[in-house]
Design a protein around this motif. Structure first.
Motif, PDB file in Angstrom:
ATOM      1  N   SER A   1       0.836  -1.195   0.173  1.00 31.05           N
ATOM      2  CA  SER A   1      -0.067  -0.088  -0.030  1.00 31.05           C
ATOM      3  C   SER A   1       0.887   1.139  -0.020  1.00 31.05           C
ATOM      4  O   SER A   1       1.894   1.041   0.104  1.00 31.05           O
ATOM      5  N   SER A   2       0.174   2.503  -0.053  1.00 27.79           N
ATOM      6  CA  SER A   2       0.845   3.673   0.379  1.00 27.79           C
ATOM      7  C   SER A   2       0.837   3.880   1.811  1.00 27.79           C
ATOM      8  O   SER A   2       0.203   3.044   2.446  1.00 27.79           O
ATOM      9  N   SER A   3       1.655   4.812   2.265  1.00 29.10           N
ATOM     10  CA  SER A   3       1.501   5.189   3.592  1.00 29.10           C
ATOM     11  C   SER A   3       0.650   5.768   4.076  1.00 29.10           C
ATOM     12  O   SER A   3       0.235   6.022   5.283  1.00 29.10           O
ATOM     13  N   ARG A   4      -0.432   6.236   3.160  1.00 34.27           N
ATOM     14  CA  ARG A   4      -1.645   6.796   3.372  1.00 34.27           C
ATOM     15  C   ARG A   4      -2.526   6.576   4.714  1.00 34.27           C
ATOM     16  O   ARG A   4      -2.994   6.961   5.339  1.00 34.27           O
ATOM     17  N   PRO A   5      -2.970   5.090   4.684  1.00 31.95           N
ATOM     18  CA  PRO A   5      -3.805   4.357   5.451  1.00 31.95           C
ATOM     19  C   PRO A   5      -3.036   4.414   6.965  1.00 31.95           C
ATOM     20  O   PRO A   5      -3.718   4.580   7.763  1.00 31.95           O
ATOM     21  N   ILE A   6      -1.743   4.565   7.037  1.00 36.81           N
ATOM     22  CA  ILE A   6      -0.927   4.649   8.276  1.00 36.81           C
ATOM     23  C   ILE A   6      -1.671   5.972   8.951  1.00 36.81           C
ATOM     24  O   ILE A   6      -1.855   6.061   9.929  1.00 36.81           O
ATOM     25  N   TYR A   7      -1.240   7.067   8.180  1.00 35.75           N
ATOM     26  CA  TYR A   7      -1.696   8.381   8.839  1.00 35.75           C
ATOM     27  C   TYR A   7      -3.083   8.622   8.867  1.00 35.75           C
ATOM     28  O   TYR A   7      -3.531   9.531   9.498  1.00 35.75           O
ATOM     29  N   SER A   8      -3.889   7.763   8.586  1.00 35.23           N
ATOM     30  CA  SER A   8      -5.511   7.844   8.645  1.00 35.23           C
ATOM     31  C   SER A   8      -5.628   7.317   9.925  1.00 35.23           C
ATOM     32  O   SER A   8      -6.901   7.862  10.602  1.00 35.23           O
ATOM     33  N   PHE A   9      -4.930   6.483  10.435  1.00 36.42           N
ATOM     34  CA  PHE A   9      -5.230   5.599  11.863  1.00 36.42           C
ATOM     35  C   PHE A   9      -4.405   6.265  12.905  1.00 36.42           C
ATOM     36  O   PHE A   9      -4.886   6.317  14.002  1.00 36.42           O
ATOM     37  N   PHE A  10      -3.301   6.951  12.318  1.00 36.31           N
ATOM     38  CA  PHE A  10      -2.283   7.310  13.492  1.00 36.31           C
ATOM     39  C   PHE A  10      -1.716   8.548  13.417  1.00 36.31           C
ATOM     40  O   PHE A  10      -1.427   9.082  12.310  1.00 36.31           O
ATOM     41  N   SER A  11      -1.785   9.547  14.280  1.00 40.23           N
ATOM     42  CA  SER A  11      -1.536  11.100  14.172  1.00 40.23           C
ATOM     43  C   SER A  11      -0.081  11.164  13.458  1.00 40.23           C
ATOM     44  O   SER A  11       0.501  12.073  12.960  1.00 40.23           O
ATOM     45  N   SER A  12       0.623  10.302  14.078  1.00 41.95           N
ATOM     46  CA  SER A  12       2.304  10.126  14.086  1.00 41.95           C
ATOM     47  C   SER A  12       2.867   8.658  14.004  1.00 41.95           C
ATOM     48  O   SER A  12       2.167   7.667  14.350  1.00 41.95           O
ATOM     49  N   LEU A  13       4.060   8.401  13.681  1.00 40.61           N
ATOM     50  CA  LEU A  13       4.542   7.272  13.707  1.00 40.61           C
ATOM     51  C   LEU A  13       4.955   6.993  15.148  1.00 40.61           C
ATOM     52  O   LEU A  13       4.872   5.950  15.602  1.00 40.61           O
ATOM     53  N   GLU A  14       5.255   8.147  16.056  1.00 43.59           N
ATOM     54  CA  GLU A  14       5.372   7.982  17.578  1.00 43.59           C
ATOM     55  C   GLU A  14       4.009   7.176  18.136  1.00 43.59           C
ATOM     56  O   GLU A  14       4.291   6.308  19.144  1.00 43.59           O
ATOM     57  N   GLN A  15       3.125   7.526  17.738  1.00 42.72           N
ATOM     58  CA  GLN A  15       1.568   7.002  18.179  1.00 42.72           C
ATOM     59  C   GLN A  15       1.784   5.402  17.932  1.00 42.72           C
ATOM     60  O   GLN A  15       1.338   4.584  18.607  1.00 42.72           O
ATOM     61  N   LEU A  16       2.131   5.209  16.689  1.00 42.65           N
ATOM     62  CA  LEU A  16       2.034   3.583  16.131  1.00 42.65           C
ATOM     63  C   LEU A  16       3.182   3.002  16.947  1.00 42.65           C
ATOM     64  O   LEU A  16       3.068   1.720  17.464  1.00 42.65           O
ATOM     65  N   GLU A  17       4.461   3.347  17.331  1.00 41.12           N
ATOM     66  CA  GLU A  17       5.361   2.881  17.980  1.00 41.12           C
ATOM     67  C   GLU A  17       4.861   2.653  19.428  1.00 41.12           C
ATOM     68  O   GLU A  17       5.311   1.556  19.927  1.00 41.12           O
ATOM     69  N   GLU A  18       4.078   3.753  20.106  1.00 37.04           N
ATOM     70  CA  GLU A  18       3.570   3.148  21.332  1.00 37.04           C
ATOM     71  C   GLU A  18       2.759   1.745  21.283  1.00 37.04           C
ATOM     72  O   GLU A  18       2.805   1.028  22.189  1.00 37.04           O
ATOM     73  N   GLU A  19       1.919   1.610  20.342  1.00 37.74           N
ATOM     74  CA  GLU A  19       1.117   0.585  20.174  1.00 37.74           C
ATOM     75  C   GLU A  19       1.949  -0.572  19.969  1.00 37.74           C
ATOM     76  O   GLU A  19       1.645  -1.754  20.613  1.00 37.74           O
ATOM     77  N   ILE A  20       3.003  -0.554  19.227  1.00 42.16           N
ATOM     78  CA  ILE A  20       3.963  -1.655  19.155  1.00 42.16           C
ATOM     79  C   ILE A  20       4.667  -2.137  20.398  1.00 42.16           C
ATOM     80  O   ILE A  20       4.761  -2.946  20.737  1.00 42.16           O
ATOM     81  N   ILE A  21       5.092  -1.071  21.171  1.00 44.57           N
ATOM     82  CA  ILE A  21       5.308  -1.331  22.641  1.00 44.57           C
ATOM     83  C   ILE A  21       4.475  -1.941  23.415  1.00 44.57           C
ATOM     84  O   ILE A  21       4.860  -2.985  24.052  1.00 44.57           O
ATOM     85  N   LYS A  22       3.345  -1.534  23.196  1.00 48.24           N
ATOM     86  CA  LYS A  22       2.288  -2.229  24.135  1.00 48.24           C
ATOM     87  C   LYS A  22       1.938  -3.603  23.703  1.00 48.24           C
ATOM     88  O   LYS A  22       2.079  -4.406  24.418  1.00 48.24           O
ATOM     89  N   LYS A  23       2.105  -4.014  22.481  1.00 48.02           N
ATOM     90  CA  LYS A  23       2.199  -5.333  21.941  1.00 48.02           C
ATOM     91  C   LYS A  23       3.375  -6.535  22.275  1.00 48.02           C
ATOM     92  O   LYS A  23       3.023  -7.451  22.756  1.00 48.02           O
ATOM     93  N   ALA A  24       4.552  -5.518  22.490  1.00 48.04           N
ATOM     94  CA  ALA A  24       5.788  -6.270  22.899  1.00 48.04           C
ATOM     95  C   ALA A  24       5.585  -6.445  24.500  1.00 48.04           C
ATOM     96  O   ALA A  24       5.817  -7.562  24.718  1.00 48.04           O
ATOM     97  N   VAL A  25       5.159  -5.634  25.110  1.00 42.46           N
ATOM     98  CA  VAL A  25       4.973  -5.811  26.578  1.00 42.46           C
ATOM     99  C   VAL A  25       3.920  -6.770  26.850  1.00 42.46           C
ATOM    100  O   VAL A  25       4.139  -7.752  27.810  1.00 42.46           O
TER     101      VAL A  25
END
Length: 196
Positions: A43-67
């Motif tokens: 895909s393009s990166s557009r869907p990412i920024y439709s769900f997350f305001s920033s990559l940092e917000q997505l990073e936090e979700e990934i950290i939650k999943k890792a924890v």
């Protein structure tokens, strides 16, 4: 007048989180970009920024999943002793999930890891409320035992997560945690009994 509908994406928020998680798990944060996620999704990166305001917000979700995965490792029964198993699980996670462990503990992500890691600490500590070896100890003494053993386990986790000449496997990790935990427990019990 026709209503303008928001764009429909073929990927969900959870699929984006899962894709980012897989990338960090395999390559660490160095491999994590909006482009790498988009490429994985085709895909393009557009869907990412439709769900997350920033990559940092997505990073936090990934950290939650890792924890959450770390917590699964820590509560997995191995020896029948939950306190020992918590430590073995922590170090085993670092050994088997090297990229995730180092990614959680890097300078950029350590504070987010601490926020969610503190929830694990509370959960596993509460699960030991009826733990026989801790009976008769004050809450402060239990905390001292827990923190001292965590410092030992955390140091060992860093050792097994880094490439070294030493070969680590599940048996060696278990043995080191058993020996270290016993030494910490016995040493602190002597200290507590000699304290007026």
């Amino acid at each position: 007048m026709d209503k303008i509908m928001p764009p429909k994406f073929k990927f969900t928020k959870d699929e984006i989180i899962e894709t980012g998680f897989r990338i960090v798990r395999q390559f660490g944060w160095d491999g994590f970009t909006a482009r790498s996620i988009a490429d994985e999704l085709g895909s393009s990166s557009r869907p990412i920024y439709s769900f997350f305001s920033s990559l940092e917000q997505l990073e936090e979700e990934i950290i939650k999943k890792a924890v959450s995965l770390l917590h699964e490792y820590m509560i997995h029964q191995r020896t029948g002793d939950p306190w020992i198993d918590h430590g073995i699980g922590y170090v085993t996670f670092a050994h088997k999930e090297k990229k995730l462990f180092t990614g959680l503990n890097d300078e950029k992500h350590i504070q987010i890891f601490k926020k969610y890691g503190d929830l694990i600490w509370d959960t596993v500590t509460n699960s030991l409320s009826g733990y026989a070896p801790f009976q008769g100890l004050s809450s402060e003494q239990i905390k001292q035992v827990q923190v001292t053993r965590w410092l030992y386990a955390h140091g060992l986790a860093f050792q097994v997560s880094n490439p070294t000449l030493e070969i680590w496997d599940d048996d060696k990790i278990e043995e080191m945690l058993l020996i270290g935990s016993e030494a910490i427990y016995d040493g602190l019990m002597k200290r507590f009994s000699s304290t007026p």
